[in-house]
Design a protein around this motif. Structure first.
Motif, short mmCIF file in Angstrom:
data_model
loop_
_atom_site.label_atom_id
_atom_site.label_comp_id
_atom_site.label_asym_id
_atom_site.label_seq_id
_atom_site.Cartn_x
_atom_site.Cartn_y
_atom_site.Cartn_z
N LEU A 95 0.86 -1.46 -0.02
CA LEU A 95 0.07 0.02 0.06
C LEU A 95 0.94 1.19 -0.01
O LEU A 95 2.12 1.26 0.18
N SER A 96 0.35 2.35 -0.19
CA SER A 96 1.03 3.82 -0.28
C SER A 96 0.23 4.55 0.74
O SER A 96 -0.86 4.48 0.72
N GLY A 97 0.91 5.61 1.18
CA GLY A 97 0.07 6.50 2.08
C GLY A 97 0.98 7.90 2.26
O GLY A 97 2.27 7.69 2.37
N VAL A 98 0.47 8.81 2.81
CA VAL A 98 0.98 10.10 3.10
C VAL A 98 1.22 9.90 4.60
O VAL A 98 0.50 9.67 5.47
N ILE A 99 2.59 10.20 5.16
CA ILE A 99 2.92 10.12 6.58
C ILE A 99 2.74 11.31 6.92
O ILE A 99 2.78 12.50 6.68
N VAL A 100 1.73 11.50 8.16
CA VAL A 100 1.25 12.08 9.10
C VAL A 100 1.82 12.50 10.29
O VAL A 100 1.49 13.55 11.07
N GLU A 101 2.54 11.65 10.91
CA GLU A 101 3.36 11.93 12.05
C GLU A 101 4.18 10.74 12.39
O GLU A 101 4.31 9.48 11.55
N VAL A 102 5.35 11.03 12.73
CA VAL A 102 6.61 9.92 13.02
C VAL A 102 6.89 9.89 14.63
O VAL A 102 6.84 10.90 15.17
N ILE A 107 5.52 10.45 1.22
CA ILE A 107 4.75 9.11 0.48
C ILE A 107 5.58 7.93 0.84
O ILE A 107 6.62 7.75 0.42
N ALA A 108 4.88 7.02 1.23
CA ALA A 108 5.63 5.84 1.83
C ALA A 108 4.66 4.56 1.03
O ALA A 108 3.63 4.24 1.05
N LEU A 109 5.72 3.69 0.53
CA LEU A 109 5.18 2.50 -0.01
C LEU A 109 5.51 1.22 1.09
O LEU A 109 6.61 1.45 1.54
N PHE A 110 4.60 0.56 1.68
CA PHE A 110 4.66 -0.23 2.71
C PHE A 110 3.83 -1.60 2.51
O PHE A 110 3.05 -1.55 1.79
N LEU A 111 4.32 -2.47 3.40
CA LEU A 111 3.91 -3.83 3.46
C LEU A 111 2.68 -3.84 4.42
O LEU A 111 2.61 -3.31 5.49
N ASN A 112 1.39 -4.05 3.81
CA ASN A 112 0.16 -3.94 4.52
C ASN A 112 -0.08 -4.77 5.73
O ASN A 112 -0.35 -4.51 6.76
N LYS A 113 0.78 -6.11 5.61
CA LYS A 113 0.67 -7.10 6.65
C LYS A 113 1.19 -6.71 7.71
O LYS A 113 0.65 -7.02 8.95
N ALA A 114 2.09 -5.64 7.92
CA ALA A 114 2.61 -5.25 9.13
C ALA A 114 1.95 -4.00 9.65
O ALA A 114 2.39 -3.56 10.78
N SER A 115 1.29 -3.52 9.14
CA SER A 115 0.50 -2.30 9.65
C SER A 115 -0.88 -2.25 10.50
O SER A 115 -1.32 -3.61 10.58
N ILE A 116 -0.90 -1.71 11.32
CA ILE A 116 -2.10 -1.61 12.23
C ILE A 116 -3.02 -0.37 11.82
O ILE A 116 -2.49 0.69 12.22
N GLU A 117 -4.44 -0.94 12.01
CA GLU A 117 -5.38 0.25 11.63
C GLU A 117 -5.82 0.66 12.88
O GLU A 117 -6.33 0.02 13.75
N ILE A 118 -5.97 1.94 13.10
CA ILE A 118 -6.53 2.68 14.02
C ILE A 118 -7.69 3.62 13.66
O ILE A 118 -7.49 4.21 12.39
N LYS A 119 -8.56 4.13 14.36
CA LYS A 119 -9.37 5.04 13.97
C LYS A 119 -9.49 6.24 14.92
O LYS A 119 -9.64 6.09 16.53
N GLU A 158 -11.09 9.94 15.95
CA GLU A 158 -12.22 11.02 15.49
C GLU A 158 -12.54 10.78 14.13
O GLU A 158 -12.62 11.60 13.46
N ASN A 159 -12.95 9.58 13.93
CA ASN A 159 -13.61 9.30 12.53
C ASN A 159 -12.78 9.27 11.54
O ASN A 159 -13.11 9.21 10.18
N ASP A 160 -11.53 9.48 11.61
CA ASP A 160 -10.34 9.16 10.46
C ASP A 160 -9.82 8.02 10.69
O ASP A 160 -9.21 7.50 11.97
N ASP A 161 -9.46 7.27 9.89
CA ASP A 161 -8.64 6.17 9.69
C ASP A 161 -7.36 6.30 9.36
O ASP A 161 -6.93 7.00 8.65
N PHE A 162 -6.35 5.62 10.27
CA PHE A 162 -4.79 5.74 10.17
C PHE A 162 -4.28 4.46 10.19
O PHE A 162 -4.91 3.50 10.79
N LEU A 163 -3.11 4.33 9.84
CA LEU A 163 -2.53 3.22 9.82
C LEU A 163 -1.10 3.30 10.32
O LEU A 163 -0.33 4.58 10.16
N ILE A 164 -0.56 2.55 11.33
CA ILE A 164 0.52 2.73 12.13
C ILE A 164 1.40 1.64 11.32
O ILE A 164 1.18 0.33 11.16
#
Length: 88
Positions: free
Chosen positions: A4-11, A48-60, A62-68
């Motif tokens: 998957l790909s996504g924009v990094i919003v925090e590190v 923008i990061a390309l990453f392995l989805n299997k290693a990510s953790i989905e969190i919500k 305030e109604n926004d979905d994020f991946l760690i």
């Protein structure tokens, strides 16, 4: 594995380094409040990061979905300022 790909919003601060002089046999016996040192992450906010989805953790939040995503799961970083990658 799905990539998957996504924009990094925090590190995070990075990978914590242990002090080789620490007594790990009885860590509770130490009153040392020395600051933790870190190896900084290569990722920056806005990349923008390309990453392995299997290693990510989905969190919500305030109604926004994020991946760690752990740093080890990031395959490539894309950023506008390529020179800032060379500075790390």
């Amino acid at each position: 594995q799905e990539i998957l790909s996504g924009v990094i919003v925090e590190v995070g601060p990075g990978i914590p380094l242990g002090n080789p002089e620490d007594n790990l046999d009885e860590p509770w016996a130490s009153n040392d409040n020395s600051s933790v040192k870190y190896i900084p992450t290569q990722a920056d906010v806005g990349d923008i990061a390309l990453f392995l989805n299997k290693a990510s953790i989905e969190i919500k939040i305030e109604n926004d979905d994020f991946l760690i995503v752990p740093q080890s799961a990031i395959l490539i970083l894309i950023r506008d300022d390529i020179n800032s990658l060379a500075d790390k």
